[in-house]
Design an enzyme around this catalytic site. Sequence first.
Site: not given
Length: 368
Positions: A289, A296
Site C-alpha cells: 500500500y 501514485e
Amino acid sequence: MTDTYTPFVYWAQTESQITLKVDLTDAKDINIDVQTDLFKFTASGHGARGWNKYSFNLKFHSPIDTNNVDSKVNARQVDFFLKKKSDGWWPRLTSYPQKPSWLKIDFDKWKSEDMNDNEDEKRDIRYDYPDTFEKLLKEEYGYIKEEYAKAYLVIYNLFQFVGFIYVLAVMGIRYSRDGPDSMKDTFVAIGKPLKFIQVLQFLEVMHSLFGYTKNSFFISFMQIGGRAFILFCLIDAEPRIQTRPVVFYLFLFWSMIEIVRYPYYITQLLNIKIYILTWLRYTIWIPLYPLGFLCEGIIVLLNIPYFEETKRFTISLPNTYNFAFHFPSLLRIYLLLLLLPGLYTTMSHMRRLRCKKLGNTNIKRKCA
C-alpha cells in the site's frame, strides 16, 4: 367463521430468550395459554387465508419461565418474548424433530450461539457464522439454498482474479524477455485489459452499497475512485507519462494486492479456510500500500507540468458558463489533501482488520 387456520409463525432465539412473530394483520380477540413447555395461541385476524380465526400450539424443546412472557401487538403482527428457564442454546424450538410447515425461522432477528447479546457491533449470521446459517437453511428448506448473490460474487471475484493474473503474466513475460526496456511499453501492452477490470471494480462499490458485502462504502469508493482517477485521468490521458517506469511499478503493486485479495474473498464465500491466504491478505498490504501510494504520488507530480502545458481538463475564461477550472491546481490539492490522508485512512482501516483477523488477545487490546 367455522374453520380455524394456522398462521405463519417466525421464531428466533438468543441464549436467554425466544421470540415468536405471528404473521397476523389486525389481530383481535387474542388468547394465549402459556405453560412451561407448551404455548397455545388463538386469535382472529387477516392471515394467509384471509380474515379468519387462527390458532396454533407449540410444544417447546425446553422449559420457559411462565412469569416472564411479554407481548406486543401492532397492525401487521403479534410478537411474543419468552424467557428461557435456563440460559442455553436450543438445537430447535420444538420438542419433536419434525418442524411444522407453518413455523419459519426469523433470520432478521437470529443471533448465533456464541454471540454476545450486548455486543455493540452489528453482526450478520450469513457472514460471521456461515456454519450456523447453513444449518438454519437446512432446517428451513430441507436443503442448502444457493443464494444468487453468493454465486454472482464468486464469479465476479474469479473473473477479477483471472484479469489481474493476466496483467501480471504479461508484465512478467515481457520483463523476462526484454528486461527494463519493457517498462516503457507497459501501458501499451496491458492498458486496455487493465482499464476494463478497473471499470468493473466499481461494482464493488455497489456491492457494499446494496449490502452484498460488508465492506465500507466510503473505503471502497475512495480506493477504487482513486485508482480510476490515476489510471484514466493521469495515465491514459497523458501519453508522455505512459512510458515512465513508475507506471510499471504501480501496475505491479496493484496486481500483487489483487491476486491475493480476490482468492481470499472466494474462499470466504465458499466457507474455505486457508490460513496462509488469510495471512497474506492481511499482511501483504503493509509494504504494497505505501509503495502503491508513493507511485501514485510520483505520477501526480510528474503530470502537473504536462497538464500546465497542454491545458487538458482545464476550463479557461471567458466561456458561456462564466466558469473557470484549473486542473493542475486540482492535482496539487489531490496530492496534499486526498492522497496522503487517503493513505492514512486506508492503512488504519487495514490495520484494524488485521488486528481482528490475525491478532492474539494482547494485540487486540493494543489495537482497540
